[in-house]
Scaffold this motif. Structure first.
Motif, mmCIF file in Angstrom:
data_model
loop_
_atom_site.group_PDB
_atom_site.id
_atom_site.type_symbol
_atom_site.label_atom_id
_atom_site.label_comp_id
_atom_site.label_asym_id
_atom_site.label_seq_id
_atom_site.Cartn_x
_atom_site.Cartn_y
_atom_site.Cartn_z
ATOM 1 N N SER A 31 0.876 -0.997 -0.323
ATOM 2 C CA SER A 31 -0.057 0.198 -0.220
ATOM 3 C C SER A 31 1.012 1.239 -0.166
ATOM 4 O O SER A 31 1.459 1.555 0.993
ATOM 5 N N LYS B 20 -1.933 -3.995 9.206
ATOM 6 C CA LYS B 20 -0.244 -4.147 9.159
ATOM 7 C C LYS B 20 0.293 -2.711 9.928
ATOM 8 O O LYS B 20 0.039 -1.894 10.067
ATOM 9 N N THR C 122 12.216 1.054 4.573
ATOM 10 C CA THR C 122 11.190 2.772 4.622
ATOM 11 C C THR C 122 11.204 2.848 6.488
ATOM 12 O O THR C 122 10.789 2.461 6.759
ATOM 13 N N GLY D 251 11.399 -3.620 3.657
ATOM 14 C CA GLY D 251 13.125 -3.340 3.112
ATOM 15 C C GLY D 251 13.069 -4.875 2.626
ATOM 16 O O GLY D 251 14.573 -4.892 1.530
#
Ligand SMILES: Cc1cc2nc3c(=O)[nH]c(=O)nc-3n(C[C@H](O)[C@H](O)[C@H](O)COP(=O)(O)O)c2cc1C
Ligand SMILES: Cc1cc2nc3c(=O)[nH]c(=O)nc-3n(C[C@H](O)[C@H](O)[C@H](O)COP(=O)(O)O)c2cc1C
Ligand SMILES: Cc1cc2nc3c(=O)[nH]c(=O)nc-3n(C[C@H](O)[C@H](O)[C@H](O)COP(=O)(O)O)c2cc1C
Ligand SMILES: Cc1cc2nc3c(=O)[nH]c(=O)nc-3n(C[C@H](O)[C@H](O)[C@H](O)COP(=O)(O)O)c2cc1C
Lengths: 347, 347, 347, 347
Positions: C68, C193, C223, C273
């Protein structure tokens, strides 16, 4: 071997050790993996700390020895003189470089006659153990003791160094029995040391059992002789091969622990890459009786005609030892040697 | 596949391996994690050290083999000649690169006819095992043996290399039964090797059980074929993908230990990233019978028309092995293989 | 919050993620600590390898999902279009960025209407779980599903991101009961999530027990949202504080293992990642059912008006997965998920 | 010692600490080896997080203390004023630098009279414990309390610092009994701290048992006093020796865990190299009651005449603590201290 050749080699060694990187790339003496547990409230007076000790029944003002290094060359004369004057001044023990040169070339014998500068110190003469296979025996060793007025004789084990030297003596057979014979024939104690690759516990045990009075581990992490020979060798392949051996040897700290585990009560010198009094303190806490320092003294020993800067260095090393002892609340060497305030750093 | 294409690929491989960084970023052969425990008093005479050994009932003057590398291209001719002359001179074993090219393009067969330069050596012919799924069988293998006058045939397993090559043969089904059939049909012993990603213990056991005479682990830590193909590929995505595989494979030291644990008595060659005699000594001490060296010989093999510098390199590697053996007091290969003087370095 | 503000923030996020270093200094997804044990003889035909799988009863051609990411801004329109076209082409699942913007600002709803480009894919709508405390309930979620024609709704947990945003919604109380209510009221499955700090096993267990259909761990190593906000914040102290959180979070590999240990049979997505098919293969071997990839797709998704380069990237990732499966001899996803050929690298 | 000399030394200290690298090369406070396990669904409202606490029966708005640093010099006047104003504003505790200067040189006493700027804070006076051997007793300590209007007296243990200072007081004998006597004679609680080398569990236990009310571990990993003295010393050998001590001391995290293990219920301050609220949170989670911060506040305390930037820094540190608590779902200090969401990172 002719004199010029030996002299030449020994000068080159000094030169290389003084001016090139002669330590391993990765391997260290391992002492950095140990840390003292700081004692914030030491309960002692710093000025009461006493670093005096005894070794081979002789009194030392500090638990340090100058490692066997030189003799037989021009520069050796004043290096040995400086080392002797400084050892006398500070009450350290001292080792001479291999005295073989003096027997083979009497004209250089003077470089080993330093007792006059250091009447009171514990002085070690030195010979390659392998020479016992090349014509040296009890008589020659007695001559060495007479010439140097040493308190003891150290035999050094330097197998890999001999291999890397073009002119090396590489037959190491039958040395146990020859060392045993020498130990019982000589009046002075005989010690055994390596030259930078270390002695492990089993070998130490066996050496003690044949009459060797003390061991100097001379472990890996300091001067690496394959590195030294790398700079000397005219042969490209030997230089290449030397690289393959930079990480060879047993780190000094591993040697100390291993020998002490096998022989809890025998005389033990720690050396190999030790430069500071803190490292000295760790070595003693891990089990050594005396701490040998070689290469890191050379610069000051060779850079001036007086021993003054060298003496300052010795004092600094002693002071570091004292501060370390203060930091863990130990007021004398027996208490440092019995401390449990040292531990492996968690990885 | 046409000849020009194969030749082109093989020249490119040589070129890349000689001039680019073709090793992993992180993964090593793992031998640096093992250290020999130095034996300060080796009790042997260096000049008595004997590195001769036997493999597949043939006598070798040194426990080394030139790994399978080349053949089928112009430059292969004199590279193989140099390698053969050097192997003969020093008594090493030697592997040829895949002989498939010679069968498909008889005009390059000459590059594999090196027996005349090396009448006495243990010589390995070579073929990709996967070719047994692409038209190769007992007959072709017999032709290969006849052509090369080899003592044995090595089948190489190179699954990932085939995938990375645009022209790759990637059906690896049913190979166990085909290898088994080949082993019983051929008169010479059949070995199996990887090409740089390693063979583990269970696979080795299974291969030995179907008649494979020896294994060469060819583990990770040396030449990485995904890296090599990275430089060749015109496809940006393949180049990118190659990066994802730089750390793939089983380090050579892990392979040796694992295979030896599973098969204590079978013939075993260690290779993959081995460059020095010290690494060779470690491989033997960890369980190998022979040590294969590939890429690090290429430079000297290809840089001159005589084998002289290559021979010097072989001598240097042998000398390093001998010095390592002296350093731990082993006077022959059986004693090195039985030594307990090797241990994992504490982390 | 006015529309301009949200749009502004979302554009800034995209910009920063595309052009700044937004990953941690030290923390990684941990997958590099795992290594596949290479299988030199895979016994399969590379061309038979099948990476198709099922998730939530829908068939996927590859076990991958686009994580997403976006929606609600100008650039989101063609980024989402590219991602949808590529996902449709390659048979991946895909998540939309938070659809909240579409409800609050109907004029941007179009950026979320991508079902027309991807009629067959498994499509996830997305909403911040915390919005259930800020006026969102079953009705709004139904609108989101209707608008996006999604197969499932993912609620994201982003506590620290909300705190670092000046305009953040930071009341995370009572969310379990609200999520539970939503799960039973909606017709589509609800997943949960994180956004880059990871979900551990106990939390996953509790979420599954209240009706959550699947978890996407979205672990640390990719991130880092504190890093992203660092670049945005006008407040010097917030920027400084962001630095203190660069190493925060549970590495992706730890999450996968922990969740799988607590919930062996529940639906699980690994992300955080992950950039290559090899990392994807490791995630599946460690226990995931699907692998989510976010930031590393953004560059190709946003750099062109056609999905071609993005499709190439997806193919490359799939190919890497296949090569990894070939390298360990797994011919389909169930066999990869059941493999024991993955292990922690010795330190 | 004359006033000028002390002042001079203290100014030099400030100068060096502000402008030179005064931390160790390798040793850290160890907190980076611990990681919080992120709680993706915290179930709390960020705005409800309460970081207030109690220490020595006084209420603090945040579990932080300004570590003892300065007094007795010109610049100390406004540094202490800034620190006091900021501590008052944010509800932190604060320690003064050694108040000895004020007794020996009444003209500098003003620099310690900061109670007027901070009427409500928990204020610690400070004296070197070793001074109890150099003429300081109950009377002098009472004067110190009167002068500073402090709530408690901290005695610092700084053995190595005293040794490294030319003018050092290095008799640390009999301090236990003197501290015990002082504890029972004074009306205010007496605490003991180190200055950057740490206090271990056994020593803490012994100190608590003689009446010490609280311990501040002041562990290694932050300001290293051997490093500071290195920059000051005119003596080349002392500078050299200082290098040998850069890695000395017990890392802060080790101290916290060790003291807490030995004394589960006693008052404990963590300090030594702590710069962020995340490190503060870890210290509290590992067992501390309060977190001391020294050197990292100095820059803002000394760079302006108003406390504004310093107050911002304090707020930032508090905010980092809150965010960390939010990240693991702890809404108050007792819950943070009881958390099990902290663990050693796998190596
Ligand atoms: C220049 C030089 C000459 C040496 N010569 C001898 C020697 O003749 N005999 C000996 O036993 N060791 C000799 N050594 C080895 C030292 O005694 C010592 O064991 C070794 O250098 C390791 O200690 P270090 O790291 O403190 O230098 C020599 C070392 C150096 C640096
Ligand atoms: C240029 C080159 C060509 C090779 N060709 C073959 C080959 O045809 N057959 C084979 O079994 N291995 C081949 N190999 C693999 C080597 O035999 C060896 O297993 C591998 O390079 C790892 O060893 P190293 O790290 O010492 O190079 C080749 C290697 C190189 C460098
Ligand atoms: C630009 C950008 C926007 C994102 N927006 C959302 C979002 O709206 N909803 C969400 O659940 N996650 C969002 N994420 C988080 C990703 O879904 C993913 O969990 C995270 O980036 C970690 O994966 P990565 O390391 O592969 O990027 C976003 C990530 C990026 C890079
Ligand atoms: C400039 C300066 C002066 C200090 N003076 C004192 C002091 O007078 N008394 C004391 O107990 N500690 C003193 N300390 C030590 C600090 O209280 C603290 O224990 C040490 O600096 C470690 O914490 P840090 O790493 O956060 O700086 C001083 C520290 C600094 C930096």
């Amino acid at each position: 071997m002719d004199n010029h050749e030996t002299e030449q080699r020994k000068s080159e060694h000094l030169d290389i050790v003084l001016h090139q990187k002669v330590t391993s790339h990765q391997i260290t003496n391992g002492l950095e993996r140990y840390r003292f547990r700081h004692e914030a409230l030491p309960e002692i007076n710093f000025s009461h700390i006493d670093i005096g000790t005894k070794f081979l029944n002789k009194t030392l003002l500090a638990p340090f020895a100058v490692s066997s290094m030189t003799g037989g060359t021009d520069s050796a004369l004043y290096i040995n003189q400086n080392l002797a004057l400084a050892a006398q001044e500070r009450g350290w023990a001292m080792g001479l470089g291999s005295v073989r040169a003096a027997l083979e070339h009497p004209e250089v014998a003077e470089t080993f006659r330093i007792r006059k500068y250091a009447p009171d110190i514990l002085l070690f003469a030195n010979l390659g153990a392998v020479q016992l296979n090349y014509g040296y025996g009890v008589d020659e060793c007695k001559q060495i003791i007479d010439l140097t007025e040493a308190d003891a004789l150290i035999l050094h084990l330097n197998s890999l160094q001999e291999v890397f030297q073009p002119e090396g003596n590489t037959n190491f057979q039958h040395l146990f029995s020859r060392i045993e014979a020498l130990c019982s024939a000589l009046d002075v104690p005989v010690g055994v040391k390596e030259v930078g690759w270390g002695i492990h516990g089993e070998l130490a045990t066996r050496l003690y059992s044949i009459g060797v009075a003390f061991i100097d581990v001379a472990g890996a992490g300091g001067t690496s002789w394959s590195q030294v020979e790398k700079y000397r060798s005219p042969d490209n392949q030997i230089r290449h091969a030397a690289e393959a051996f930079t990480e060879w040897g047993i780190p000094t700290s591993d040697c100390i622990i291993d020998v002490r585990k096998h022989a809890p009560h025998q005389h033990l010198i720690a050396s190999g890459g030790i430069n500071t009094g803190v490292e000295g303190a760790k070595s003693l806490a891990l089990g050594a009786d005396l701490v040998g320092i070689g290469r890191s003294l050379l610069h000051n020993a060779s850079s001036a005609s007086t021993p003054d800067t060298l003496i300052s260095q010795l004092k600094r090393i002693e002071w570091e030892l004292k501060v370390a002892m203060f930091g863990i609340g130990c007021k004398d060497i027996p208490s440092l040697k019995g401390t449990n305030r040292i531990a492996l750093i968690h990885p």
